[in-house]
Design an enzyme around this catalytic site. Sequence first.
Site, PDB file in Angstrom:
ATOM      1  N   ASN A 120       0.871  -1.175   0.000  1.00 39.50           N
ATOM      2  CA  ASN A 120       0.000   0.000   0.000  1.00 39.50           C
ATOM      3  C   ASN A 120       0.910   1.228   0.000  1.00 39.50           C
ATOM      4  OD1 ASN A 120      -1.738   2.051   0.594  1.00 39.50           O
ATOM      5  ND2 ASN A 120      -2.708   1.038   2.352  1.00 39.50           N
ATOM      6  N   ARG A 179      -2.602  -1.950  -3.368  1.00 40.23           N
ATOM      7  CA  ARG A 179      -3.751  -1.058  -3.214  1.00 40.23           C
ATOM      8  C   ARG A 179      -3.562   0.072  -4.230  1.00 40.23           C
ATOM      9  NH1 ARG A 179      -4.329   3.922   0.684  1.00 40.23           N
ATOM     10  NH2 ARG A 179      -6.494   4.457   0.261  1.00 40.23           N
ATOM     11  N   HIS A 197     -12.439   3.932   0.008  1.00 42.09           N
ATOM     12  CA  HIS A 197     -12.547   2.970   1.119  1.00 42.09           C
ATOM     13  C   HIS A 197     -13.257   1.689   0.673  1.00 42.09           C
ATOM     14  CE1 HIS A 197     -12.359   6.280   4.459  1.00 42.09           C
ATOM     15  NE2 HIS A 197     -11.173   5.763   4.243  1.00 42.09           N
ATOM     16  N   ARG A 213     -10.090  16.821   6.867  1.00 42.03           N
ATOM     17  CA  ARG A 213     -10.865  17.195   5.664  1.00 42.03           C
ATOM     18  C   ARG A 213     -12.254  17.667   6.059  1.00 42.03           C
ATOM     19  NH1 ARG A 213     -10.082  11.692   2.762  1.00 42.03           N
ATOM     20  NH2 ARG A 213      -7.949  11.459   3.445  1.00 42.03           N
ATOM     21  N   GLU A 219      -7.997  -3.905   5.570  1.00 46.77           N
ATOM     22  CA  GLU A 219      -7.921  -3.620   4.134  1.00 46.77           C
ATOM     23  C   GLU A 219      -6.843  -4.461   3.452  1.00 46.77           C
ATOM     24  OE1 GLU A 219      -8.057   0.603   5.380  1.00 46.77           O
ATOM     25  OE2 GLU A 219      -8.978   0.943   3.436  1.00 46.77           O
TER      26      GLU A 219
END
Length: 394
Positions: free
Chosen positions: A7, A88, A177, A238, A380
Amino acid sequence: MKILVINAGSSSLKFKLFKMLDESVICSGLMQEIGKEEASVSFKHDDQELKKLMSIKDYNEALCILFDLIFEEGLLVDINELYAVGHRVVHGGDVFSKATQINGEVVSRLKEFIPLAPLHNPANISGILAVKQRSDTIRQVAVFDTAFHQSIPEHAFRYALESSLFFEGKIRRYGFHGSSHKYVLAQACKLLKQDEKETNIISLHLGNGASACAIQAGQSIDTSMGMTPLEGLVMGTRSGDIDPGIIFYLHEHKGYSLEKIETILEKESGLFGLCGENDMRTIIKKAKAGNKYQLAIDIFVYRIKKYIGSYFAILERVDALVFTGGIGENSSEIRSLIIEGLKGLGISYDVHKNREMIKNKFSFHKEKSEIKLFVIATDEELEIALQTKEALDE
Ligand code: ADP
């Protein structure tokens, strides 16, 4: 069968090596500040952690260091012992709706999506090329954050903008996601003892980045992140949803450059913008009625409630609400604030079970609750390894 998951972030590289037979982790780690003289390396296996600071020029060098560590520890003898490497990849645009074995054409398509994910896709491509340099024959698979959301129907993925912006400009909701929402869906189905095709859930991934996803019959039909991960819920730094008019106002009337506005919305907003902290643990500790930390929590929770309500309206039936991500998995306080007042939707929770915090996976609804409540630790990397295997087995 061993699968290495990579990743790659804008200057970091996370990795996990899995033994697929029992889905166990052989080793894992993180390299940060790649490109600097003092990059940090952490490498874990067998309950030991090696940490060091060293110069890492680029992803190629990072991969060399990673394989050297794996070989030194005797965890692999040869790179070709790997069944595959799963990467990823943040953005697969509207082209990739599932994990895909990488070849030259796939890399070219990933390059096309760089404008949609300027920080992540170049790093993901560098990781892929660095592995290829190490072995030309090893199979590599791209697992996209966006792929799970390719099932979202057009009325949900289109913005109400002039059509050419969609047809030529590719401006639409993509969602992110995806691996996390897909992973918790599979785990929720195990708890529900239901097939994915019969299951409707609302999945709440609440970490530094946060997104909600409405899943119908095992497919994403809407999600809160949009063309970029900036839209939707309040996040660590964010903003999530804002009136787009604010951007013009700041530019035209306050003289802010677009670059400054982007920095504000991406890095200086969300929880951090509201109270000066983005770590939910600190915020919870400092929160008192009437102070800015409490207000940040209230705004965070309120936005999530609005998304839950809207997803109830678009799903014909909801079997379960699933909490995941650092905040969703660990904060019973935030979970209870989110669920408080949702009795009208058929949700009632057990205060004690909510606080029990059983590792990885547990339910905390009351017996009579129509909607089940689950906490499921996301993984993940494991999801990427599983999808890598599936893509090659097809
Ligand atoms: P990322 O999106 O970077 O992967 P994580 O999923 O690890 O982030 O989530 C990080 C967030 O989870 C941080 O805001 C952190 O404070 C929060 N968090 C972790 N543990 C707890 C806890 N026990 N209580 C409240 N928040 C927590």
